[in-house]
Every structure is written in structure tokens, then in C-alpha cells.
Design a protein around this motif. Structure first.
Motif, short mmCIF file in Angstrom:
data_model
loop_
_atom_site.label_atom_id
_atom_site.label_comp_id
_atom_site.label_asym_id
_atom_site.label_seq_id
_atom_site.Cartn_x
_atom_site.Cartn_y
_atom_site.Cartn_z
N ASP A 86 40.83 37.35 47.13
CA ASP A 86 40.13 36.33 46.33
C ASP A 86 38.89 35.82 47.05
O ASP A 86 38.84 35.77 48.29
N LYS B 206 45.31 20.37 38.52
CA LYS B 206 45.69 21.77 38.36
C LYS B 206 45.35 22.50 39.65
O LYS B 206 44.29 22.26 40.25
N SER B 207 46.23 23.36 40.07
CA SER B 207 46.00 24.08 41.33
C SER B 207 46.09 25.58 41.11
O SER B 207 46.59 26.05 40.09
N TYR B 208 45.59 26.31 42.10
CA TYR B 208 45.58 27.77 42.06
C TYR B 208 46.02 28.29 43.42
O TYR B 208 45.54 27.82 44.47
N SER C 48 33.79 31.49 29.88
CA SER C 48 34.83 31.21 30.87
C SER C 48 36.19 31.72 30.41
O SER C 48 37.08 31.95 31.22
N LYS C 49 36.35 31.90 29.07
CA LYS C 49 37.64 32.34 28.56
C LYS C 49 37.48 32.98 27.19
O LYS C 49 36.73 32.49 26.35
N ARG D 34 37.56 32.37 37.15
CA ARG D 34 38.87 32.46 36.49
C ARG D 34 39.32 31.11 35.94
O ARG D 34 40.08 31.06 34.97
N ASN D 35 38.87 30.05 36.56
CA ASN D 35 39.37 28.73 36.18
C ASN D 35 38.33 27.84 35.51
O ASN D 35 38.56 26.65 35.31
N LYS E 115 47.24 26.77 48.38
CA LYS E 115 46.85 26.30 47.05
C LYS E 115 45.51 25.56 47.09
O LYS E 115 45.24 24.81 48.02
N ILE F 40 37.61 32.85 42.02
CA ILE F 40 38.53 31.78 41.64
C ILE F 40 37.85 30.83 40.67
O ILE F 40 38.44 30.39 39.68
N VAL G 174 41.84 23.05 41.41
CA VAL G 174 40.78 23.52 40.53
C VAL G 174 40.45 22.50 39.44
O VAL G 174 39.55 22.71 38.63
N ARG G 175 41.18 21.39 39.44
CA ARG G 175 40.87 20.30 38.49
C ARG G 175 41.39 18.99 39.02
O ARG G 175 42.42 18.94 39.66
#
Length: 328
Positions: free
Chosen positions: A291, A283-285, A176-177, A299-300, A324, A296, A327-328
Motif C-alpha cells: 500500500d 473510520k479506519s483502514y 472515488s466510487k 480507495r477511501n 491501522k 489508500i 481515514v475519517r
């Protein structure tokens, strides 16, 4: 005259066949031999009473029932020039002793999908899949230098390749990262990425490969995943046996799976307790043009299903740029 000759030949053949049949009937197995044979049969035991594979098979069926399609072979399929197999034109020795004593397990998870041929997909799964949760730390198996960090949408997702001084290369997929960059030197056990569910994946896990000059060695030939160690300090690569596991024990893997899942449950309970004391930050995106939910999510470090649940969406919902998403 001819008729008499034929009659004599017929009588002679009949006499020979009669004598042969009589002789054949006279050969009998000795009574002592027949008795021994009967005794052997009587003493035979049902092997099912001694060895039962039912429990093991049930475990394997349950453990691997959601087995995903094997990833594309990034060494031979769909590679661009910058990613071509660097060993393609090299002469690979028939055998090579490799020092694996300075190691670290890439993740403590159990095997969810073993190395080997996938009959369903008619292709080879050239690594093992290890259970983890999205965001879990993935660590370098040996000292080495990062050769590549990349993304393969139809296969490994986000992946890292590390080249090691002992001659091996290790591949870590569905991340994921990234926590490292190409050409960065890492020590065994150093964090290199976070686990995820990107690419061709149907659940969070780490796809882990061990390769020698492009040859995909069965990781279970080097690592004893159930006991979180290596089998021996040295592994001997052999072109005839590199696909074979060493001491792969489904029962041991089952026991390790239970321990791992129990530790995960304990960690979740502790996290829930902490969350109840202090509210978790959200947390927002912000949606960008072009997209998609899958993009999405990758990415998160979340799944599409989680995105939908957090935002009251469905997989068919239209995404509006500028809006928005939580995402969490």
C-alpha cells in the motif's frame, strides 16, 4: 560628341524629375475632406470606456490558476484491446442531428477548466472540468448503458463510460466510487458514481466528456452549465464545428460559481451544526503490504493531505502492514 549626348540626356532627365516633383506637390487633399477627417478623429471614443475585459480576465486567471494537466485520451492513448475505441474503423457522417432533450446535469458544479488546447502541455483537453466535493453524487447525463468502468492511474483515475441511444457517449472521470457496473442500464439523472480526486488530478472535480463516434464534442456546445440546462433540444454534430462552444459566457459562469460556493458553504455549516449535536463516527483502514498513501487515499475517497493530517504523517512516512490508519 559622346560627351554632348550624355550632357543632353542628363539635362532632359533632370527636367522630367523636376516637373514630376512639381506636379506631385500640386496634388492636395481638398480642404473639405481634411475637415471631415479631423472631425471623425475628434469624435472617436476610447473603446476601453465601452468594453472592459479586465474583470473577466481576472476571473478566468483566478478560476483556472490551478488547472491540472489534461487527462490522457482514453480513446487513442494507452488503451488495451478490451478498451479500444469501438468507432475507430467506422465511417463517421459529416453531420448528425442528436436529440438531447431528455437530459440531466451530471453535477451542479461550475466549470473550473474549459474544453480546448492546453498550450502549457501541448495537448487538447477534450472535456470540461466541473467543481464538486469528494463524495458528491455524479449522475448519468442521458439514458443509456454502462459500457465501461475502469481505472487509469496517469489520467482519468476511476472513470465510467456510458453509451446512449441518441448516439452519444459520455465519460465521467476522477471518481472515488462506482455505483454502477458494466452493461447496466441507467436512466438520465440516475446516480452512477461518487465524485473524487483520483488519477491525474490536483483537486476534487469531475472531468466530463461528450463524444459522438469517438469525436470529442465540446460539452459547452450541448450544455449551458451556468444555467444548468441544454442550449436546445437538438444538437447538430458537425465535423467542422464540434469543438466550438455555444454561448459560453465567463461572466455567467462566474455568477454560477458564486451561487454554487454559497450553497456549499451553507451545506457545510449545516453539517457542522449536525456534527456538533452528534459525534461523527470515525473510520479506519488496515494497511496492506504494497500500500501507498495515494492508493489508500483513492480507495477511501480522501486526499493524501487529509490522511497525513488525520494520522500525523508526512508523505515520506513508512507504512507498516497491519497498522491501522484513520481515514475519517
Amino acid at each position: 560628341m559622346l560627351q554632348k549626348t550624355i550632357l543632353k540626356l542628363t539635362l532632359t532627365a533632370t527636367a522630367i524629375l523636376t516637373a514630376f516633383a512639381a506636379g506631385a506637390q500640386s496634388y492636395q487633399l481638398p480642404s473639405a475632406h481634411k475637415a471631415e477627417h479631423s472631425d471623425l478623429i475628434a469624435r472617436q471614443e476610447n473603446i476601453g470606456n465601452q468594453i472592459s475585459v479586465k474583470d473577466t480576465q481576472q476571473f478566468l486567471d483566478q478560476l483556472f490558476k490551478e488547472e491540472e494537466e489534461p487527462e490522457m485520451d482514453i480513446y487513442t492513448e494507452g488503451w488495451e484491446s478490451k478498451r479500444v475505441n469501438p468507432f475507430k474503423e467506422s465511417e463517421v457522417p459529416s453531420s448528425k442531428v442528436i436529440d438531447v432533450s431528455n437530459f440531466h446535469m451530471p453535477t451542479p458544479g461550475y466549470i473550473t477548466s474549459p474544453y480546448g488546447y492546453r498550450k502549457r502541455f501541448r495537448r487538447q483537453h477534450k472535456g470540461v472540468d466541473l467543481k464538486l466535493q469528494i463524495g458528491d453524487t455524479v449522475r448519468a447525463a442521458f439514458d443509456g448503458r454502462v459500457r465501461l468502468t475502469n481505472f487509469e492511474r496517469r489520467g482519468y483515475g476511476y472513470y465510467v463510460i456510458v453509451r446512449h441511444p441518441n448516439g452519444l457517449e459520455t465519460v465521467y472521470g476522477h471518481l472515488s466510487k462506482f455505483l454502477v457496473k458494466p452493461d447496466q442500464y441507467v436512466k438520465a439523472g440516475e446516480p452512477i458514481a461518487l465524485g473524487g480526486n483520483t488519477g491525474r488530478s490536483f483537486g476534487a472535480h469531475l472531468h466530463f466528456e461528450t463524444r459522438f463516434m469517438g469525436y470529442p464534442i465540446n460539452p459547452s456546445a450541448i450544455f449551458d452549465f451556468a444555467n444548468q440546462t441544454v442550449h436546445t433540444d437538438q444538437y447538430t454534430f458537425d465535423k467542422r464545428t464540434y469543438t466550438q462552444a455555444r454561448n459560453f459566457d465567463p461572466a455567467a459562469n462566474q455568477a454560477h460559481a458564486k451561487e454554487f460556493l454559497a450553497s456549499q458553504s451553507s451545506r457545510k455549516a449545516e453539517a457542522a451544526s449536525t456534527t456538533s449535536k452528534a459525534p461523527r463516527s470515525t473510520k479506519s483502514y488496515t494497511i496492506r503490504r504494497g500500500d501507498t498513501l495515494s492508493r489508500i487515499a483513492s480507495r477511501n475517497g480522501v486526499t493524501v493531505r487529509q490522511l497525513c493530517q488525520l494520522n500525523g504523517l508526512t508523505t515520506k512516512s513508512k507504512l507498516k502492514p497491519g497498522k491501522k490508519l484513520r481515514v475519517r
